[in-house]
Design a protein around this motif. Sequence first.
Motif, PDB file in Angstrom:
ATOM      1  N   LYS B 328       0.862  -1.192   0.000  1.00  0.00           N
ATOM      2  CA  LYS B 328       0.000   0.000   0.000  1.00  0.00           C
ATOM      3  C   LYS B 328       0.894   1.236   0.000  1.00  0.00           C
ATOM      4  CE  LYS B 328      -3.784  -2.478   0.535  1.00  0.00           C
ATOM      5  NZ  LYS B 328      -4.795  -2.573  -0.540  1.00  0.00           N
ATOM      6  N   GLY B 329       1.649   1.423  -1.060  1.00  0.00           N
ATOM      7  CA  GLY B 329       2.642   2.497  -1.076  1.00  0.00           C
ATOM      8  C   GLY B 329       3.921   2.011  -0.422  1.00  0.00           C
ATOM      9  N   PRO B 330       5.027   2.786  -0.565  1.00  0.00           N
ATOM     10  CA  PRO B 330       6.304   2.312  -0.028  1.00  0.00           C
ATOM     11  C   PRO B 330       6.302   2.105   1.482  1.00  0.00           C
ATOM     12  CG  PRO B 330       6.532   4.519  -0.999  1.00  0.00           C
ATOM     13  CD  PRO B 330       5.156   4.041  -1.307  1.00  0.00           C
ATOM     14  N   ASP B 331       5.452   2.807   2.209  1.00  0.00           N
ATOM     15  CA  ASP B 331       5.524   2.801   3.676  1.00  0.00           C
ATOM     16  C   ASP B 331       4.468   1.946   4.367  1.00  0.00           C
ATOM     17  OD1 ASP B 331       7.572   4.636   3.447  1.00  0.00           O
ATOM     18  OD2 ASP B 331       6.244   6.364   3.619  1.00  0.00           O
ATOM     19  N   ASN B 332       3.644   1.240   3.628  1.00  0.00           N
ATOM     20  CA  ASN B 332       2.559   0.482   4.256  1.00  0.00           C
ATOM     21  C   ASN B 332       2.302  -0.828   3.518  1.00  0.00           C
ATOM     22  OD1 ASN B 332       1.146   2.308   6.392  1.00  0.00           O
ATOM     23  ND2 ASN B 332       1.425   3.655   4.633  1.00  0.00           N
ATOM     24  N   PHE B 333       1.897  -1.828   4.292  1.00  0.00           N
ATOM     25  CA  PHE B 333       1.347  -3.025   3.644  1.00  0.00           C
ATOM     26  C   PHE B 333       0.178  -3.547   4.457  1.00  0.00           C
ATOM     27  CE2 PHE B 333       4.697  -4.982   6.364  1.00  0.00           C
ATOM     28  CZ  PHE B 333       3.972  -5.988   7.004  1.00  0.00           C
ATOM     29  N   GLU B 334      -0.685  -4.288   3.765  1.00  0.00           N
ATOM     30  CA  GLU B 334      -1.766  -4.982   4.451  1.00  0.00           C
ATOM     31  C   GLU B 334      -1.490  -6.473   4.385  1.00  0.00           C
ATOM     32  OE1 GLU B 334      -5.749  -4.187   3.086  1.00  0.00           O
ATOM     33  OE2 GLU B 334      -6.633  -5.334   4.735  1.00  0.00           O
ATOM     34  N   LEU B 335      -1.799  -7.150   5.481  1.00  0.00           N
ATOM     35  CA  LEU B 335      -1.588  -8.590   5.564  1.00  0.00           C
ATOM     36  C   LEU B 335      -2.935  -9.211   5.900  1.00  0.00           C
ATOM     37  CD1 LEU B 335       0.695 -10.672   5.535  1.00  0.00           C
ATOM     38  CD2 LEU B 335       0.995 -10.246   7.974  1.00  0.00           C
ATOM     39  N   ILE B 336      -3.399 -10.100   5.029  1.00  0.00           N
ATOM     40  CA  ILE B 336      -4.710 -10.714   5.244  1.00  0.00           C
ATOM     41  C   ILE B 336      -4.492 -12.202   5.494  1.00  0.00           C
ATOM     42  CG2 ILE B 336      -7.044 -11.025   4.346  1.00  0.00           C
ATOM     43  CD1 ILE B 336      -6.370  -8.716   2.364  1.00  0.00           C
ATOM     44  N   PHE B 337      -4.896 -12.651   6.673  1.00  0.00           N
ATOM     45  CA  PHE B 337      -4.763 -14.065   7.048  1.00  0.00           C
ATOM     46  C   PHE B 337      -6.060 -14.776   6.675  1.00  0.00           C
ATOM     47  CE2 PHE B 337      -0.963 -14.147   9.904  1.00  0.00           C
ATOM     48  CZ  PHE B 337      -0.705 -12.790   9.972  1.00  0.00           C
ATOM     49  N   HIS B 338      -6.019 -15.615   5.631  1.00  0.00           N
ATOM     50  CA  HIS B 338      -7.192 -16.404   5.241  1.00  0.00           C
ATOM     51  C   HIS B 338      -7.094 -17.758   5.929  1.00  0.00           C
ATOM     52  CE1 HIS B 338      -6.549 -13.550   1.919  1.00  0.00           C
ATOM     53  NE2 HIS B 338      -7.831 -13.619   1.697  1.00  0.00           N
ATOM     54  N   PHE B 339      -7.898 -17.957   6.956  1.00  0.00           N
ATOM     55  CA  PHE B 339      -7.870 -19.222   7.700  1.00  0.00           C
ATOM     56  C   PHE B 339      -8.715 -20.266   6.972  1.00  0.00           C
ATOM     57  CE2 PHE B 339      -6.671 -16.100  10.789  1.00  0.00           C
ATOM     58  CZ  PHE B 339      -5.842 -16.746  11.698  1.00  0.00           C
ATOM     59  N   PHE B 340      -8.252 -21.513   7.030  1.00  0.00           N
ATOM     60  CA  PHE B 340      -9.062 -22.590   6.451  1.00  0.00           C
ATOM     61  C   PHE B 340      -8.859 -23.889   7.225  1.00  0.00           C
ATOM     62  CE2 PHE B 340      -5.553 -24.715   4.225  1.00  0.00           C
ATOM     63  CZ  PHE B 340      -4.647 -23.684   4.037  1.00  0.00           C
ATOM     64  N   GLY B 341      -9.802 -24.791   7.023  1.00  0.00           N
ATOM     65  CA  GLY B 341      -9.668 -26.152   7.521  1.00  0.00           C
ATOM     66  C   GLY B 341      -9.960 -27.070   6.359  1.00  0.00           C
ATOM     67  N   TYR B 342     -10.067 -28.366   6.625  1.00  0.00           N
ATOM     68  CA  TYR B 342     -10.479 -29.292   5.577  1.00  0.00           C
ATOM     69  C   TYR B 342     -11.974 -29.558   5.719  1.00  0.00           C
ATOM     70  CZ  TYR B 342      -5.478 -29.878   5.075  1.00  0.00           C
ATOM     71  OH  TYR B 342      -4.147 -29.634   4.891  1.00  0.00           O
ATOM     72  N   THR B 343     -12.601 -29.841   4.584  1.00  0.00           N
ATOM     73  CA  THR B 343     -14.054 -30.047   4.632  1.00  0.00           C
ATOM     74  C   THR B 343     -14.410 -31.250   5.500  1.00  0.00           C
ATOM     75  OG1 THR B 343     -13.888 -31.254   2.550  1.00  0.00           O
ATOM     76  CG2 THR B 343     -14.542 -28.954   2.405  1.00  0.00           C
ATOM     77  N   ASP B 344     -13.456 -32.196   5.651  1.00  0.00           N
ATOM     78  CA  ASP B 344     -13.783 -33.387   6.458  1.00  0.00           C
ATOM     79  C   ASP B 344     -13.266 -33.280   7.904  1.00  0.00           C
ATOM     80  OD1 ASP B 344     -11.067 -33.690   6.117  1.00  0.00           O
ATOM     81  OD2 ASP B 344     -11.171 -35.687   5.197  1.00  0.00           O
ATOM     82  N   ASP B 345     -12.981 -32.068   8.376  1.00  0.00           N
ATOM     83  CA  ASP B 345     -12.572 -31.899   9.780  1.00  0.00           C
ATOM     84  C   ASP B 345     -13.627 -32.460  10.728  1.00  0.00           C
ATOM     85  OD1 ASP B 345     -10.271 -30.533   9.150  1.00  0.00           O
ATOM     86  OD2 ASP B 345     -11.030 -28.544   9.692  1.00  0.00           O
ATOM     87  N   THR B 346     -13.166 -33.135  11.789  1.00  0.00           N
ATOM     88  CA  THR B 346     -14.102 -33.470  12.869  1.00  0.00           C
ATOM     89  C   THR B 346     -14.390 -32.180  13.646  1.00  0.00           C
ATOM     90  OG1 THR B 346     -12.305 -33.891  14.413  1.00  0.00           O
ATOM     91  CG2 THR B 346     -13.098 -35.789  13.116  1.00  0.00           C
ATOM     92  N   PRO B 347     -15.489 -32.125  14.395  1.00  0.00           N
ATOM     93  CA  PRO B 347     -15.765 -30.922  15.216  1.00  0.00           C
ATOM     94  C   PRO B 347     -14.609 -30.623  16.176  1.00  0.00           C
ATOM     95  CG  PRO B 347     -17.697 -32.335  15.150  1.00  0.00           C
ATOM     96  CD  PRO B 347     -16.590 -33.095  14.485  1.00  0.00           C
ATOM     97  N   GLU B 348     -13.969 -31.656  16.709  1.00  0.00           N
ATOM     98  CA  GLU B 348     -12.865 -31.443  17.656  1.00  0.00           C
ATOM     99  C   GLU B 348     -11.677 -30.796  16.960  1.00  0.00           C
ATOM    100  OE1 GLU B 348     -14.372 -34.492  17.205  1.00  0.00           O
ATOM    101  OE2 GLU B 348     -15.698 -34.256  18.945  1.00  0.00           O
TER     102      GLU B 348
END
Lengths: 160, 423
Positions: B328-348
């Motif tokens: 975002k210009g020389p002095d700034n950046f944005e960092l976006i953390f896209h969290f994911f799991g697997y579709t077959d994750d158990t609830p635990e």
Amino acid sequence: MDKMEQMLLWFELHSLQERYVSVLDNDRLEEWPTLFTEDCEYGVIPKENEDMGLPVGVIWCNNQRMLRDRVVSLRHANIFEAHSYRHMTSGLQITPVDADTVDMLSNYVVVQTRANGESQVYQAGRYEDRVVRTAEGWRFQKKRAIFDTSRVQTLLATPI
Amino acid sequence: MSAVPTSEGAAPAPAHKLAFFPREDGSRVPYEVFSSQEIYDLEQERIFRGPTWSFLALEAEIPKPGDYKSTFVGDTPVVVTRSEDGELAAWVNRCSHRGAMVCRNARGNASSHSCVYHQWSFDQRGNLLGVPFRRGQKHMTGMPKDFDPKCHSLRQLKVESYRGLVFATFSDEAPTLPDYLGNEMRPWVDRIFHKPVEYLGCTRQYSQSNWKLYYENVKDPYHASMLHLFHTTFNIFRVGMHARSLPDATHGLHSIITVTKNEEETSAAYKQQGIRSMDDGFRLEDESVLGHVKEYDELTTNHIQTIFPQLVIQQIHNTLVARQLLPKGPDNFELIFHFFGYTDDTPELRELRLKQANLVGPAGYISMEDTEATELVQRGTRRDPKATSVIEMARDNPGQQDSNITESLIRRFWVGYQQLMGF
């Protein structure tokens, strides 16, 4: 519930909210977990996730031990610039669920001042709380800070 | 006539380079690359619009036909969409008429996209569908006869997906996406994306520092135990760990760092050190934040993989993230953390992933310091553009890949950067 009971309830819960804010804004972090129940849930969640029904937050704890761990980590492990918060809250709404359980909704704005002395609106959002009556008084069983501000400036150390 | 001598008639001066790297091995980096607007503008052209692939989204974020997401390639606003036939597309979010942003939402689902200014409308691929009053009305004329809608689409990018990761490029010179990822990196992408994933939400962080400082950070295993004191403070010993620091062989701009438990050694070594860890210091009351359910062949606690220029794939214990890095210009950046799991994750397992989200992101126990550090560099270097950093750790052993006390990946990164930038 008669008028006096309603006023008393409002007074007690408003006091809880004021105490919560005072603890965070005046560097008494060790008191912060004591305002929650042992089986509490605490989360700081971006509004964009909440709106989409997505669970991820920047902080999520599902018991009081995790809150104490966070305080110890902030005091002794994590490195961040000295800063202070001033919470402004408004719009408190109280919805009794039963005699010992109440849902609360309110707005918050956190102004953060960093080491260079500049104060900025750090986060704006709403608290969605569930409080329960305990032997020690009203305590948060659930507190979710859902923030409108789309991004966290630099980092988030002190809880909201 | 000016009295000052001019270069007219003299031999041409050597081509001007915006930045001078005094050594060829990437071990000295001039600080101007972190603050110069001119260099930043050239990066937009040579890197983000050059022969690279920029990460835009997980396919799991836009699973249904019509789903779209607003994002960026470098600092160019783009929209990535899934069209009715299920294919992916991306276009620059700038109306072909008068330049207004067409899409004003962060995410959504739409069969077409209209610019609010004059209602020009575009299909999901960015092709111009309609222009109001194109044929005029009554005595009013409308668009000229030679106006051809096919020539006025939104600017379209080339889009490819690799195992559910969506990338785009502006350049016709970019290799195919699998070739761009390269032989060294693909197996590690495959490791994380070996089965369908489910998007769990994102967290966003803004840092007042240059985007490349974050790239240095995620190629720097040396800082991990120095800056992030969470493990040491809580006496969590990490014995019997095996380290990897691998660059890609083509240009060195991608890399992977892993830390892996040797499962046989670990339990014995932990017992040996157990007495000491009971002695003093702090203990976590809820250690599940560092629990670890084995999901892959080896018990790797940390997988930090950079895919240049705007992706970091992360597995830390059971938390899975695609981090998108946006300048975002020389002095700034944005960092976006896209969290994911697997579709077959158990609830635990799903709950464990959410709990371990406390480790990373803007408030992460073992990540919050990173943006603090990059801001310290930004503030410390601004006034001295010609001074350089000193990146020497393990320089005498450039081939070593089984170490995390090394800055070899950072040096490789800067060599690749210089080539791409013509420095």
